[in-house]
Scaffold this active site. Structure first.
Site, PDB file in Angstrom:
ATOM      1  N   ARG A  36      -7.695   9.476   7.324  1.00  0.00           N
ATOM      2  CA  ARG A  36      -7.028   9.263   8.607  1.00  0.00           C
ATOM      3  C   ARG A  36      -6.194  10.503   8.889  1.00  0.00           C
ATOM      4  NH1 ARG A  36      -2.019   6.276  10.133  1.00  0.00           N
ATOM      5  NH2 ARG A  36      -2.264   5.419  12.238  1.00  0.00           N
ATOM      6  N   ASN A  93      -0.637   5.700  16.824  1.00  0.00           N
ATOM      7  CA  ASN A  93       0.037   5.221  15.619  1.00  0.00           C
ATOM      8  C   ASN A  93       1.230   4.337  15.957  1.00  0.00           C
ATOM      9  OD1 ASN A  93       0.526   5.518  12.582  1.00  0.00           O
ATOM     10  ND2 ASN A  93       2.508   6.154  13.413  1.00  0.00           N
ATOM     11  N   GLU A  94       1.296   3.174  15.333  1.00  0.00           N
ATOM     12  CA  GLU A  94       2.448   2.263  15.425  1.00  0.00           C
ATOM     13  C   GLU A  94       3.054   2.282  16.835  1.00  0.00           C
ATOM     14  OE1 GLU A  94       4.972   3.426  12.184  1.00  0.00           O
ATOM     15  OE2 GLU A  94       3.401   3.047  10.702  1.00  0.00           O
ATOM     16  N   HIS A  97      -0.055  -1.979   9.091  1.00  0.00           N
ATOM     17  CA  HIS A  97       0.601  -1.053   8.177  1.00  0.00           C
ATOM     18  C   HIS A  97       1.532  -1.865   7.282  1.00  0.00           C
ATOM     19  CE1 HIS A  97      -0.017   2.713  10.928  1.00  0.00           C
ATOM     20  NE2 HIS A  97      -1.145   2.064  10.634  1.00  0.00           N
ATOM     21  N   TYR A  99       4.331  -2.056   4.536  1.00  0.00           N
ATOM     22  CA  TYR A  99       5.422  -1.488   3.754  1.00  0.00           C
ATOM     23  C   TYR A  99       6.292  -2.660   3.268  1.00  0.00           C
ATOM     24  CZ  TYR A  99       3.752   3.063   5.284  1.00  0.00           C
ATOM     25  OH  TYR A  99       2.969   4.172   5.505  1.00  0.00           O
ATOM     26  N   GLU A 125      -2.116   1.831   6.739  1.00  0.00           N
ATOM     27  CA  GLU A 125      -1.098   2.554   5.986  1.00  0.00           C
ATOM     28  C   GLU A 125      -0.473   1.585   4.990  1.00  0.00           C
ATOM     29  OE1 GLU A 125       2.107   4.554   7.940  1.00  0.00           O
ATOM     30  OE2 GLU A 125       0.815   5.565   9.389  1.00  0.00           O
ATOM     31  N   TRP A 155      -0.854   5.817   2.698  1.00  0.00           N
ATOM     32  CA  TRP A 155       0.008   6.903   3.207  1.00  0.00           C
ATOM     33  C   TRP A 155       0.754   7.510   2.033  1.00  0.00           C
ATOM     34  CZ3 TRP A 155       0.687   8.768   8.202  1.00  0.00           C
ATOM     35  CH2 TRP A 155       1.680   9.744   8.333  1.00  0.00           C
TER      36      TRP A 155
END
Length: 467
Positions: free
Chosen positions: A78, A153-154, A220, A222, A249, A278
């Site tokens: 990516r 992105n996001e 994503h 986290y 991610e 990531w």
């Protein structure tokens, strides 16, 4: 990303029930496309992404990274691009695609300028991102078997995350109206983490908006996803509804507050889901960098886990058949049937001792050398926050700094970067690292951290001592 975990640390909230119908497969696809919840190639062969993110727009000279990422076993990369609104513009798309194809990687191209739109005033809208893709259309048409377009992105922060649905529908429809037939990837709001479940609860609306029925959703993961239950519950909803999903991610579980990467890897392998960690390098933070300064011979703990660990890239990656790949992934069916047990985490090197375990050697303030520090809360959510501390040298140059404060409301520092931090009770001490201690008179250095709070999150008084 390029926000050093702006997206992390959001609290998980309860799932709301919804019953939605499954997405239809693409028809007359010209390259990579969705079929049910899978990504398949033009020949119908299922393709499961096993790759990493590469911060190209900030490190355009690191072109050897494509070959190095491939050499570690990845089948996808990516690539971070800029539209010109905040970064870039990235006008080297043909060269990037060539590098991907030379190294037999599926190329996921993303516009990073949209990160945190609505909360970050500098961010671009999804509509502006689509305008960038339109400007690059001549470079992208004909590459549908090799390129996935990750529109932005996001694209929405934590402010009015509900706007994501209309913005994403509009972006997809504008891409199709302008003739793009590529597999489109769309990121979740809430800095990609969807902790308010806007993407989860509106997935069918977004998928139905694509006249080509050729969109894959991207989550994503986290610190919202720091338990196995939070990960499996989220993935179950998409699997049950037959919605195509990739994990676009994620980082690794350096502490209990961090994302549970081992569950992500195991669940992705068991479910046939693609993942893109990531990131290869560029964050100057071992929580995020898989290599030390882009050197493939110097894998970090994170790099060792994602490439060489159980359910990692080396064990499960399969090259796209467009490049001649035919081999089946090496993990056995029995191993992928359920997440690896927790002891498997010790198969890869253990994380380094917590950086907050002890402070760096003390440095004594020197006469005539002074500094000041400001403490700013950048983002806040229920139970967590991100803050930045800016250190500024006084009228004389300094060679090091120590920042201290005492929390009044029980806050706790959970992660940090570009400083060495120790906390004892309410007292926090932060010291410079090797590259940001020496400051010319009046010069500044900033470092950041994530923290937890409950009830009140007041800004403490901060002191700075220079050496």
């Amino acid at each position: 990303m390029r926000r050093l975990l702006t997206a992390t640390g959001v609290a998980v909230v309860a799932f709301a029930a919804s019953v939605l119908v499954a997405v239809s497969p693409a028809s007359a696809a010209v390259g990579l496309h969705t079929s049910g919840r899978d990504i398949v190639e033009a020949n119908g062969q299922k393709f499961v992404m096993r790759g990493v993110n590469h911060e190209h727009v900030w490190f355009t000279g690191q072109t050897s990274s494509f070959a190095n990422i491939k050499a570690k076993g990845a089948n996808s990369v990516r690539v971070v691009l800029g539209s010109g609104k905040r970064w870039g513009p990235s006008n080297d798309v043909p060269a990037i695609i060539t590098l991907c194809k030379q190294n037999k990687l599926i190329c996921v191209l993303e516009v990073h300028d949209t990160t945190g739109y609505g909360e970050d005033s500098a961010a671009a809208s999804l509509d502006e991102a689509v305008n960038y893709w339109i400007s690059q259309k001549a470079n992208l048409v004909g590459q549908e078997s090799y390129v996935v377009i990750n529109i932005g992105n996001e694209p929405i922060g934590n402010t009015n995350a509900a706007q994501w649905t209309a913005a994403t529908v509009g972006a997809i429809q504008k891409m199709r109206t302008n003739g793009f037939e590529h597999l489109l990837m769309v990121d979740a709001p809430n800095w990609g983490q969807d902790w308010q479940y806007v993407m989860r609860d509106n997935a069918q609306t977004v998928l139905d908006a694509d006249t080509k029925h050729n969109t894959v959703l991207s989550i994503h993961m986290y610190d919202v996803f720091n338990t196995a239950a939070s990960i499996t519950d989220y993935l179950n909803r998409f699997q049950t509804n037959n919605w195509p999903l990739v994990i676009g991610e994620f980082g690794w579980q350096r502490s209990s507050n961090n994302v549970d990467d081992q569950t992500i890897l195991a669940e992705a392998n068991a479910r046939g889901l693609g993942y893109l960690g990531w990131s290869w390098a560029g964050n100057n933070d071992p929580y995020l960098d898989m290599t030390n300064n882009f050197d493939p011979a110097q894998l970090s703990t994170w790099g060792l886990r994602i490439f060489n660990g159980p359910n990692g890239i080396t064990a499960t990656s399969k090259e796209a058949t467009i490049y001649g790949g035919t081999a089946s992934p090496s993990p056995s069916a029995s191993r992928s049937a359920s997440p690896s047990p927790s002891p498997s985490r010790s198969a890869s090197p253990s994380p380094s001792p917590s950086r907050s375990a002890s402070p760096s050697p003390s440095t004594s303030p020197l006469p005539g050398r002074t500094c000041s520090a400001t403490y700013t809360i950048l983002n806040s959510w229920q139970g967590g926050f991100q803050a930045e501390v800016k250190v500024t040298a006084g009228s004389s140059a300094i060679t090091g700094w120590t920042v201290t404060w005492t929390y009044a409301n029980g806050q706790t520092v959970t992660q940090f970067w570009s400083a060495t931090v120790a906390q004892s009770g309410a007292a926090v001490t932060a010291r410079n690292v090797s590259y940001n201690g020496s400051l010319a008179a009046g010069a500044s250095a900033a470092w950041g951290f994530l923290g937890s709070w409950n009830g009140t999150n007041s800004v403490p008084a901060v002191t700075c001592a220079a050496s």
